[in-house]
Enzyme design. Sequence first.
Site, PDB file in Angstrom:
ATOM      1  N   LYS A 283      -5.010  -8.345  -7.746  1.00 12.22           N
ATOM      2  CA  LYS A 283      -5.193  -9.662  -7.135  1.00 12.22           C
ATOM      3  C   LYS A 283      -5.873 -10.586  -8.146  1.00 12.22           C
ATOM      4  CE  LYS A 283      -5.149  -7.135  -2.970  1.00 12.22           C
ATOM      5  NZ  LYS A 283      -5.565  -5.748  -3.174  1.00 12.22           N
TER       6      LYS A 283
ATOM      7  N   THR B 181      -0.420  14.386   5.347  1.00 14.77           N
ATOM      8  CA  THR B 181      -0.273  13.391   4.292  1.00 14.77           C
ATOM      9  C   THR B 181      -1.247  13.738   3.166  1.00 14.77           C
ATOM     10  OG1 THR B 181      -1.992  12.017   5.259  1.00 14.77           O
ATOM     11  CG2 THR B 181       0.255  11.552   5.931  1.00 14.77           C
TER      12      THR B 181
ATOM     13  N   GLU C   4       5.456  10.506   6.993  1.00 12.01           N
ATOM     14  CA  GLU C   4       5.555  10.049   8.383  1.00 12.01           C
ATOM     15  C   GLU C   4       6.992   9.745   8.803  1.00 12.01           C
ATOM     16  OE1 GLU C   4       3.472   9.079   6.080  1.00 12.01           O
ATOM     17  OE2 GLU C   4       1.476   8.609   6.850  1.00 12.01           O
TER      18      GLU C   4
ATOM     19  N   TRP D 185      -0.693 -12.371  -6.665  1.00  8.47           N
ATOM     20  CA  TRP D 185      -0.643 -10.914  -6.676  1.00  8.47           C
ATOM     21  C   TRP D 185       0.250 -10.470  -7.814  1.00  8.47           C
ATOM     22  CZ3 TRP D 185       0.437  -9.335  -0.879  1.00  8.47           C
ATOM     23  CH2 TRP D 185      -0.737  -9.543  -0.131  1.00  8.47           C
TER      24      TRP D 185
HETATM   25  P1  AMP Z   1       4.248  10.677   0.788  1.00  8.43           P
HETATM   26  O1  AMP Z   1       3.879  10.596   2.213  1.00  8.43           O
HETATM   27  O2  AMP Z   1       3.374  11.561  -0.028  1.00  8.43           O
HETATM   28  O3  AMP Z   1       5.694  11.027   0.616  1.00  8.43           O
HETATM   29  O4  AMP Z   1       4.045   9.221   0.152  1.00  8.43           O
HETATM   30  C1  AMP Z   1       4.719   8.107   0.655  1.00  8.43           C
HETATM   31  C2  AMP Z   1       4.497   6.923  -0.251  1.00  8.43           C
HETATM   32  O5  AMP Z   1       5.074   7.169  -1.530  1.00  8.43           O
HETATM   33  C3  AMP Z   1       5.178   5.671   0.225  1.00  8.43           C
HETATM   34  O6  AMP Z   1       4.407   4.991   1.186  1.00  8.43           O
HETATM   35  C4  AMP Z   1       5.321   4.873  -1.063  1.00  8.43           C
HETATM   36  O7  AMP Z   1       4.138   4.198  -1.401  1.00  8.43           O
HETATM   37  C5  AMP Z   1       5.545   5.950  -2.079  1.00  8.43           C
HETATM   38  N1  AMP Z   1       6.979   6.063  -2.365  1.00  8.43           N
HETATM   39  C6  AMP Z   1       7.860   6.931  -1.851  1.00  8.43           C
HETATM   40  N2  AMP Z   1       9.088   6.746  -2.365  1.00  8.43           N
HETATM   41  C7  AMP Z   1       8.990   5.710  -3.240  1.00  8.43           C
HETATM   42  C8  AMP Z   1       9.897   5.010  -4.094  1.00  8.43           C
HETATM   43  N3  AMP Z   1      11.175   5.353  -4.186  1.00  8.43           N
HETATM   44  N4  AMP Z   1       9.413   3.982  -4.822  1.00  8.43           N
HETATM   45  C9  AMP Z   1       8.114   3.621  -4.767  1.00  8.43           C
HETATM   46  N5  AMP Z   1       7.203   4.240  -3.990  1.00  8.43           N
HETATM   47  C10 AMP Z   1       7.636   5.267  -3.230  1.00  8.43           C
END
Ligand code: AMP
Length: 541
Positions: free
Chosen positions: A437, A183, A328, A442
Amino acid sequence: MQGQMMDYQLTLRPVLERAKRLFPRKEIVTKAGPSLERYTYEQMTERVGRLANALEKLGIRRGDRVATFAWNNSRHLEIYFAVPCMGAVLHPINLRLPGDQIAFIANHAEDQVLFVDPSLLPAVEKLAPYLKSVKQFIVMGDKVPDGTTLSPVHAYEDLLKNASPDYPWPNLDENEAAAMCYTSGTTGNPKGVVYSHRAIYLHSLGLSMADSFGISERDSFMPVVPMFHVLAWCIPFATVMLGSKLVFPGPHMQPRDLAELIQAEQVTLTAGVPTLWMGLLHLLENERYDLSSLRGMIVGGAAAPYAMIEGFKKKHGLDVMHAWGMTETTPLGTVSRLKSYQLELPEAEQFALRAKQGIPVPGVEIRAMDEGGKEVPWDGKSFGELQIRGAWVISSYYNDDRSAESFQDGWFRTGDVVTIDSEGFMQIVDRTKDLVKSGGEWISSQVLENAIMSHPKVLEAAVIAMPHPKWQERPLACVVPKPDFKDSLTKQEIFEHLKPRFDKMYLPDDVVFIEAVPKTSVGKFDKKVLRAQFKGYKMPE
Ligand code: AMP
């Protein structure tokens, strides 16, 4: 009573063999500098066999981790198949991370071999002294450049030349590891995620379902999302399974490069984070390209703004397919494709639905939980933390004692705050840490950003929480004007644009103009950096 089915393991071996037998003529194209390199699936699969033999000769065995440090290109695709199909574990490293994090990741995964694009050699040379487990380096080109400090080091093409194309692929268990990614951790060290063959296989079917992206043999797919970001969202596996034409942009990911490639290679599907497509949309305001071959642009990784979805459709007839996922979750979680009867809604409502993150694809389930651990109703208003479970969702992080805090009764806790409406459309309100916040309320930074980005003079906008003596936190809007309006856009215009849409308390306390929103290693808005930049900034009283 038990079902009486064959014990058929869902691994990548049959995916590779299928591609070799059924789609030998299909093409794979890579942009390399000004030219395009192209070859066929027949050549690709033959080289995959050679590569597996070469890796075995170098001592790679079942379960060993094999790392890559590379852009999206055809050699990277060969590694994507040779490594998992021989039973080893593919580990693409995010080359945009800081050096100390890359070293942490490679050491934590205990990578044995590291493949590197020739253009990235200097970065790997700097890192090499800190890589404790890597025993061999392979430069992904014809020769090893003179004077490299890497050792022992081989040239990719030399290894392939001297190896047989026939490799006796082992029969693997579907639960064996095929690949891993880390990640892009915002706090603490990155966490490792290990994908099984089964997860990737089922996820490939998930990507190809008609109501997700409906990928097919007839597609010409250009994955712009880097192969080091959640395995390019697993698109390389699904496309090879189906025999689609593949178009790799290499390191060339500027809007003009992408528009030219789409036009030249008749790309039908493409995928990447919103920033890329915002750039393309802006380019299309001033330059003309024939992008009519495109049937969809898959946008995920961060929220696809309403204005972008609307802009592509209304001005250029192009469809954004908005999706949500995480490292994940391999990553496909939800897709925002409208149901048949929603196509009868007024246009603005359709765009608003498509700007939500969408409904879960078959294979995963979602729910939203409040702070007391109770599920919130699907009413489109109640907030909760998104939780997900399914066939391609991890059950723990790799060798990490932080795992426990991310799971609750067999569900994975995403850390995203969401609403789910009565039709099952999930909408991200914010990352928990990005919410503003204010008093007891929120404020969603993402909703405000979306609204600001719908202003015709705005290129990008990010909203961050600033400390406030009375309200605890208040929003600050950081806005990037389009180049033509760099000197003329005023704060007043932004406020005028927001006022009719929001209650007073949701309006930002101030607007600042910036050159660009800082981006993370995978191209998302980096609010951590923005918060640091504006630390101590004095908001108006
Ligand atoms: P990653 O593991 O780098 O792919 O990041 C995952 C995170 O990206 C998710 O938990 C979201 O917070 C954000 N994310 C992924 N897709 C979207 C989306 N379509 N809209 C808003 N946030 C997103």
